[in-house]
Design an enzyme around this catalytic site. Structure first.
Site, PDB file in Angstrom:
ATOM      1  N   ASP A  51      -9.701  -5.473  -3.551  1.00  0.00           N
ATOM      2  CA  ASP A  51      -9.203  -4.399  -2.691  1.00  0.00           C
ATOM      3  C   ASP A  51     -10.292  -3.331  -2.540  1.00  0.00           C
ATOM      4  O   ASP A  51     -10.718  -2.731  -3.519  1.00  0.00           O
ATOM      5  CB  ASP A  51      -7.934  -3.791  -3.302  1.00  0.00           C
ATOM      6  CG  ASP A  51      -7.206  -2.863  -2.349  1.00  0.00           C
ATOM      7  OD1 ASP A  51      -7.878  -2.210  -1.518  1.00  0.00           O
ATOM      8  OD2 ASP A  51      -5.969  -2.778  -2.437  1.00  0.00           O
TER       9      ASP A  51
ATOM     10  N   HIS B  48      -7.713  -5.485   0.549  1.00  0.00           N
ATOM     11  CA  HIS B  48      -6.560  -4.615   0.755  1.00  0.00           C
ATOM     12  C   HIS B  48      -5.543  -5.191   1.745  1.00  0.00           C
ATOM     13  O   HIS B  48      -4.347  -5.149   1.488  1.00  0.00           O
ATOM     14  CB  HIS B  48      -7.017  -3.243   1.242  1.00  0.00           C
ATOM     15  CG  HIS B  48      -5.912  -2.233   1.256  1.00  0.00           C
ATOM     16  ND1 HIS B  48      -5.312  -1.782   0.096  1.00  0.00           N
ATOM     17  CD2 HIS B  48      -5.271  -1.596   2.274  1.00  0.00           C
ATOM     18  CE1 HIS B  48      -4.357  -0.909   0.394  1.00  0.00           C
ATOM     19  NE2 HIS B  48      -4.319  -0.779   1.702  1.00  0.00           N
TER      20      HIS B  48
ATOM     21  N   SER C 141       0.832  -1.201   0.000  1.00  0.00           N
ATOM     22  CA  SER C 141       0.000   0.000   0.000  1.00  0.00           C
ATOM     23  C   SER C 141       0.873   1.259   0.000  1.00  0.00           C
ATOM     24  O   SER C 141       1.622   1.492  -0.936  1.00  0.00           O
ATOM     25  CB  SER C 141      -0.949  -0.027   1.200  1.00  0.00           C
ATOM     26  OG  SER C 141      -1.916   0.989   1.123  1.00  0.00           O
TER      27      SER C 141
END
Length: 308
Positions: A244, A274, A169
């Site tokens: 996600d 995610h 991320s």
């Protein structure tokens, strides 16, 4: 491996919910409080003080570090050596975590990387996270990333190892930024990106819908799409969770499209969200395959200059 992943997911369940709550409640404060929203370092409760230690996850060969930055901060970090010396490879992974929690929550990942893949692992904690001093922002995190990379270069036992940047991320944006600044040095042998965004401004409409018209006012930019196109000679592995709910999978697909690296590898996980893509079947097999095919063959003539 499955028990380690279960422990990992139990730690991350709270940050996922908390991050979603922040998006709904605080999106209208994007301009004035954007650093608090983008870097929720106090999520979950106790994240600044309660940092799990490697020994809690069965990691035996490690050091707990406080690494000074050029601008006066101190970064908490774990340096982990492979427990199986016969399996050890000449690779050091520099891990950059996401925007919530602390490095302790990612220790189950580090255990697999060191135990099953034989990698050295440096887990760096950004300023303002966990036990690190300071306050996070884009400029500061780039200083932190450079500090971690330079630490590997300067540590005697790691000089000459192949360095792989591994970012999840926000950590992917950090990896892209620091790789673009250092690719000419020749010692970064690979980059692993998981569920990374093209830029914060382009992420806002989906992550903070009520604040979509304020996106141009966001001063934490993280222009990964623009920066990634400047990287041409480092192999890159893209790991994308297609479910996600925070970073739309289209962001990873776009990063793959603009990537100009001679070697770029795409791997997707149909059920990966995610924060649990890392627990999807085949995730670590893909990392092992990437290391074996591209990093283990990396020309040591390029990285050896740091061991002289």
């Amino acid at each position: 491996m499955s028990s380690a992943m279960q422990a990992f997911l139990s730690y991350l369940r709270v940050p996922v919910l908390a991050s979603s709550g922040l998006a709904a409640v605080l999106s209208g404060l994007l301009y004035f409080k954007q650093n608090e929203i983008i870097y929720p370092r106090n999520v979950p409760a106790g994240a600044r003080t309660d940092v799990p230690r490697p020994s809690q996850f069965g990691i035996t060969d490690f050091e707990e570090l406080m690494i000074p930055t050029p601008d006066g901060e101190s970064l908490s970090a774990f340096f982990i050596r492979p427990s199986n010396k016969q399996l050890a490879r000449n690779t050091t992974l520099l891990m950059f975590h996401g925007n919530a929690g602390n490095i302790g929550y990612r220790l189950p990942i580090a255990r697999i990387l060191e135990e099953d893949m034989g990698c050295n692992v440096l887990m760096l904690q950004y300023r303002g996270y966990g036990l690190s001093t300071g306050t996070p922002n884009e400029k500061g995190l780039m200083i932190d990333a450079q500090t971690g990379l330079d630490y590997i270069r300067q540590r005697a036992e790691l000089r000459g190892t192949c360095i792989v940047l591994y970012g999840q991320s926000l950590g992917g944006a950090v990896s892209i930024g620091i790789a673009s600044r250092n690719q000419k040095e020749g010692d970064i042998a690979g980059i692993i990106l998981e569920n990374t965004f093209t830029s914060i401004r382009k992420l806002i409409p989906s992550a903070f819908p009520p604040a979509r018209y304020l996106a141009p006012l966001c001063h934490q930019i993280w222009p990964s799409e623009e920066t990634l196109s400047q990287i041409t000679n480092i192999p890159i592995l893209f790991l994308s969770g297609l479910k996600d709910e925070i970073v739309p999978p289209s962001h990873m697909a776009q990063l793959f499209r603009v990537c100009q690296s001679e070697v770029k590898v795409w791997r997707e996980f149909p059920n990966g969200s995610h924060n649990d893509t890392v627990a999807e079947p085949g995730y670590f097999d893909h990392i092992e395959g990437f290391l074996k095919q591209y990093v283990d063959r990396y020309p040591h003539s390029q990285s050896d200059k740091f061991g002289k």
